[in-house]
Scaffold this motif. Structure first.
Motif, PDB file in Angstrom:
ATOM      1  N   VAL A 146     -45.211  11.808  45.472  1.00  0.00           N
ATOM      2  CA  VAL A 146     -45.001  12.785  46.531  1.00  0.00           C
ATOM      3  C   VAL A 146     -45.450  14.157  46.031  1.00  0.00           C
ATOM      4  CG1 VAL A 146     -43.285  13.896  48.002  1.00  0.00           C
ATOM      5  CG2 VAL A 146     -43.112  11.439  47.513  1.00  0.00           C
ATOM      6  N   GLY A 147     -46.376  14.778  46.757  1.00  0.00           N
ATOM      7  CA  GLY A 147     -46.900  16.086  46.381  1.00  0.00           C
ATOM      8  C   GLY A 147     -47.933  16.052  45.285  1.00  0.00           C
ATOM      9  N   GLY A 148     -48.372  14.864  44.903  1.00  0.00           N
ATOM     10  CA  GLY A 148     -49.272  14.728  43.754  1.00  0.00           C
ATOM     11  C   GLY A 148     -50.751  14.823  44.030  1.00  0.00           C
ATOM     12  N   GLY A 149     -51.165  15.074  45.245  1.00  0.00           N
ATOM     13  CA  GLY A 149     -52.586  15.218  45.529  1.00  0.00           C
ATOM     14  C   GLY A 149     -53.254  13.908  45.917  1.00  0.00           C
ATOM     15  N   PHE A 150     -54.566  13.999  46.161  1.00  0.00           N
ATOM     16  CA  PHE A 150     -55.340  12.862  46.656  1.00  0.00           C
ATOM     17  C   PHE A 150     -55.714  11.893  45.534  1.00  0.00           C
ATOM     18  CE2 PHE A 150     -56.156  15.729  50.213  1.00  0.00           C
ATOM     19  CZ  PHE A 150     -56.075  14.859  51.289  1.00  0.00           C
ATOM     20  N   ALA A 151     -55.776  10.614  45.911  1.00  0.00           N
ATOM     21  CA  ALA A 151     -56.279   9.561  45.022  1.00  0.00           C
ATOM     22  C   ALA A 151     -57.254   8.709  45.825  1.00  0.00           C
ATOM     23  CB  ALA A 151     -55.137   8.709  44.494  1.00  0.00           C
ATOM     24  N   ASN A 152     -58.333   8.282  45.203  1.00  0.00           N
ATOM     25  CA  ASN A 152     -59.362   7.510  45.884  1.00  0.00           C
ATOM     26  C   ASN A 152     -58.936   6.069  46.119  1.00  0.00           C
ATOM     27  OD1 ASN A 152     -61.037   9.728  45.922  1.00  0.00           O
ATOM     28  ND2 ASN A 152     -62.194   9.092  44.122  1.00  0.00           N
ATOM     29  N   CYS A 153     -59.369   5.549  47.260  1.00  0.00           N
ATOM     30  CA  CYS A 153     -59.156   4.146  47.616  1.00  0.00           C
ATOM     31  C   CYS A 153     -60.484   3.402  47.487  1.00  0.00           C
ATOM     32  CB  CYS A 153     -58.685   4.019  49.059  1.00  0.00           C
ATOM     33  SG  CYS A 153     -57.169   4.889  49.442  1.00  0.00           S
ATOM     34  N   THR A 154     -60.391   2.091  47.451  1.00  0.00           N
ATOM     35  CA  THR A 154     -61.564   1.231  47.409  1.00  0.00           C
ATOM     36  C   THR A 154     -61.444   0.221  48.530  1.00  0.00           C
ATOM     37  OG1 THR A 154     -61.633   1.446  45.006  1.00  0.00           O
ATOM     38  CG2 THR A 154     -62.870  -0.368  45.967  1.00  0.00           C
ATOM     39  N   GLN A 155     -62.543  -0.027  49.224  1.00  0.00           N
ATOM     40  CA  GLN A 155     -62.484  -1.020  50.285  1.00  0.00           C
ATOM     41  C   GLN A 155     -62.228  -2.397  49.682  1.00  0.00           C
ATOM     42  OE1 GLN A 155     -65.807  -1.132  52.985  1.00  0.00           O
ATOM     43  NE2 GLN A 155     -64.876  -2.722  54.224  1.00  0.00           N
ATOM     44  N   GLY A 156     -61.143  -3.032  50.135  1.00  0.00           N
ATOM     45  CA  GLY A 156     -60.819  -4.394  49.718  1.00  0.00           C
ATOM     46  C   GLY A 156     -60.183  -4.531  48.349  1.00  0.00           C
ATOM     47  N   ALA A 157     -59.719  -3.449  47.744  1.00  0.00           N
ATOM     48  CA  ALA A 157     -59.084  -3.555  46.418  1.00  0.00           C
ATOM     49  C   ALA A 157     -57.868  -4.474  46.498  1.00  0.00           C
ATOM     50  CB  ALA A 157     -58.660  -2.177  45.924  1.00  0.00           C
ATOM     51  N   ASP A 158     -57.621  -5.220  45.438  1.00  0.00           N
ATOM     52  CA  ASP A 158     -56.511  -6.182  45.417  1.00  0.00           C
ATOM     53  C   ASP A 158     -55.144  -5.512  45.483  1.00  0.00           C
ATOM     54  OD1 ASP A 158     -58.178  -8.390  45.357  1.00  0.00           O
ATOM     55  OD2 ASP A 158     -58.187  -8.502  43.170  1.00  0.00           O
ATOM     56  N   ASP A 159     -54.974  -4.381  44.803  1.00  0.00           N
ATOM     57  CA  ASP A 159     -53.677  -3.710  44.775  1.00  0.00           C
ATOM     58  C   ASP A 159     -53.541  -2.765  45.959  1.00  0.00           C
ATOM     59  OD1 ASP A 159     -52.831  -4.880  42.360  1.00  0.00           O
ATOM     60  OD2 ASP A 159     -53.963  -3.401  41.213  1.00  0.00           O
ATOM     61  N   ASN A 160     -52.376  -2.797  46.609  1.00  0.00           N
ATOM     62  CA  ASN A 160     -52.095  -1.875  47.701  1.00  0.00           C
ATOM     63  C   ASN A 160     -52.017  -0.448  47.169  1.00  0.00           C
ATOM     64  OD1 ASN A 160     -51.801  -3.961  49.586  1.00  0.00           O
ATOM     65  ND2 ASN A 160     -49.659  -4.239  49.031  1.00  0.00           N
ATOM     66  N   ASN A 161     -52.211   0.523  48.056  1.00  0.00           N
ATOM     67  CA  ASN A 161     -51.896   1.903  47.708  1.00  0.00           C
ATOM     68  C   ASN A 161     -50.398   1.939  47.440  1.00  0.00           C
ATOM     69  OD1 ASN A 161     -54.567   2.686  48.354  1.00  0.00           O
ATOM     70  ND2 ASN A 161     -54.004   2.866  50.494  1.00  0.00           N
ATOM     71  N   LYS A 162     -49.978   2.649  46.409  1.00  0.00           N
ATOM     72  CA  LYS A 162     -48.566   2.648  46.025  1.00  0.00           C
ATOM     73  C   LYS A 162     -48.105   4.063  45.738  1.00  0.00           C
ATOM     74  CE  LYS A 162     -45.460   0.606  42.608  1.00  0.00           C
ATOM     75  NZ  LYS A 162     -45.405  -0.266  41.428  1.00  0.00           N
ATOM     76  N   ALA A 163     -47.068   4.492  46.493  1.00  0.00           N
ATOM     77  CA  ALA A 163     -46.468   5.817  46.297  1.00  0.00           C
ATOM     78  C   ALA A 163     -45.053   5.639  45.777  1.00  0.00           C
ATOM     79  CB  ALA A 163     -46.449   6.581  47.611  1.00  0.00           C
ATOM     80  N   THR A 164     -44.666   6.500  44.854  1.00  0.00           N
ATOM     81  CA  THR A 164     -43.312   6.442  44.297  1.00  0.00           C
ATOM     82  C   THR A 164     -42.609   7.776  44.506  1.00  0.00           C
ATOM     83  OG1 THR A 164     -44.136   7.111  42.119  1.00  0.00           O
ATOM     84  CG2 THR A 164     -43.942   4.740  42.537  1.00  0.00           C
ATOM     85  N   GLY A 165     -41.285   7.753  44.389  1.00  0.00           N
ATOM     86  CA  GLY A 165     -40.498   8.972  44.478  1.00  0.00           C
ATOM     87  C   GLY A 165     -40.015   9.306  45.876  1.00  0.00           C
ATOM     88  N   LEU A 166     -40.105   8.369  46.812  1.00  0.00           N
ATOM     89  CA  LEU A 166     -39.642   8.626  48.171  1.00  0.00           C
ATOM     90  C   LEU A 166     -38.130   8.446  48.255  1.00  0.00           C
ATOM     91  CD1 LEU A 166     -42.718   7.658  48.356  1.00  0.00           C
ATOM     92  CD2 LEU A 166     -42.208   7.295  50.743  1.00  0.00           C
ATOM     93  N   GLU A 167     -37.500   9.158  49.193  1.00  0.00           N
ATOM     94  CA  GLU A 167     -36.059   9.074  49.387  1.00  0.00           C
ATOM     95  C   GLU A 167     -35.754   8.674  50.825  1.00  0.00           C
ATOM     96  OE1 GLU A 167     -33.852  12.514  48.026  1.00  0.00           O
ATOM     97  OE2 GLU A 167     -35.484  12.997  46.637  1.00  0.00           O
ATOM     98  N   ALA A 168     -34.815   7.728  50.982  1.00  0.00           N
ATOM     99  CA  ALA A 168     -34.413   7.274  52.312  1.00  0.00           C
ATOM    100  C   ALA A 168     -33.918   8.453  53.139  1.00  0.00           C
ATOM    101  CB  ALA A 168     -33.330   6.200  52.208  1.00  0.00           C
ATOM    102  N   GLY A 169     -34.330   8.479  54.416  1.00  0.00           N
ATOM    103  CA  GLY A 169     -33.907   9.526  55.330  1.00  0.00           C
ATOM    104  C   GLY A 169     -34.820  10.737  55.370  1.00  0.00           C
ATOM    105  N   LYS A 170     -35.722  10.884  54.409  1.00  0.00           N
ATOM    106  CA  LYS A 170     -36.642  12.023  54.397  1.00  0.00           C
ATOM    107  C   LYS A 170     -37.923  11.666  55.152  1.00  0.00           C
ATOM    108  CE  LYS A 170     -35.331  14.719  50.407  1.00  0.00           C
ATOM    109  NZ  LYS A 170     -35.814  15.399  49.206  1.00  0.00           N
ATOM    110  N   LYS A 171     -38.528  12.704  55.752  1.00  0.00           N
ATOM    111  CA  LYS A 171     -39.793  12.528  56.448  1.00  0.00           C
ATOM    112  C   LYS A 171     -40.950  12.813  55.499  1.00  0.00           C
ATOM    113  CE  LYS A 171     -38.465  13.308  61.179  1.00  0.00           C
ATOM    114  NZ  LYS A 171     -38.905  13.822  62.451  1.00  0.00           N
ATOM    115  N   TYR A 172     -41.998  11.997  55.625  1.00  0.00           N
ATOM    116  CA  TYR A 172     -43.192  12.123  54.794  1.00  0.00           C
ATOM    117  C   TYR A 172     -44.439  12.093  55.658  1.00  0.00           C
ATOM    118  CZ  TYR A 172     -39.990  11.203  50.974  1.00  0.00           C
ATOM    119  OH  TYR A 172     -38.938  11.285  50.090  1.00  0.00           O
ATOM    120  N   VAL A 173     -45.516  12.633  55.103  1.00  0.00           N
ATOM    121  CA  VAL A 173     -46.816  12.607  55.755  1.00  0.00           C
ATOM    122  C   VAL A 173     -47.812  11.979  54.789  1.00  0.00           C
ATOM    123  CG1 VAL A 173     -48.717  13.989  56.694  1.00  0.00           C
ATOM    124  CG2 VAL A 173     -46.349  14.682  57.090  1.00  0.00           C
TER     125      VAL A 173
END
Length: 150
Positions: free
Chosen positions: A105-132
């Motif tokens: 959260v707040g860590g900036g952009f990371a590149n994706c790859t079309q069809g990569a095996d691993d999902n995009n993964k974000a850590t540090g989220l808290e239940a009840g908070k809104k994210y974009v």
């Protein structure tokens, strides 16, 4: 006569080069155009991407992170503040951009790859908070970031 033959060969080479370049991407191409209407598909559900265009194509999704909304059956991830997702062209998961596995959260952009095996993964989220989640497309890259909503 020899000069005319050389000139014709040069024109043929230039014409072939022009035809060859016709299929190449340019700075005006935006990979997000290929994803429209576009979705974020995640353990929190499926969200339509809202696009804007500036110098690069940008799309956003706002959501509330919730341990109750666990579409993929990975409750332990949700309970530990982990969101996995893909940026997809449609709801079938066939055209997906993934592989950004170190998002914070707040860590900036990371590149994706079309069809990569691993999902995009974000850590540090808290239940009840809104994210974009912001999806950005340039001529040759799709990237994502996650921030707290205002």
């Amino acid at each position: 006569m020899k000069k005319i033959g050389i000139a014709l060969k040069a024109l043929a080479v230039l014409a072939a080069a022009g035809i060859g370049f016709a299929g190449c991407s340019t700075a005006d191409d935006k990979p997000l155009d290929l994803l429209e209407p576009g979705y974020i598909i995640s353990s929190q559900g499926q969200f339509d991407i809202a696009y804007t265009e500036t110098d690069v194509a940008t799309g956003t999704v706002e959501f509330t992170f919730s341990a109750d909304n666990n579409k993929w059956g990975d409750a332990y991830k949700v309970e530990n503040g982990i969101l996995e997702f893909g940026v997809c062209a449609d709801t079938s998961w066939l055209t997906k951009y993934t592989g950004a596995t170190a998002l914070t959260v707040g860590g900036g952009f990371a590149n994706c790859t079309q069809g990569a095996d691993d999902n995009n993964k974000a850590t540090g989220l808290e239940a009840g908070k809104k994210y974009v989640i912001t999806v950005r497309g340039t001529a040759d890259t799709i990237s994502v970031k996650i921030d707290e909503a205002d």
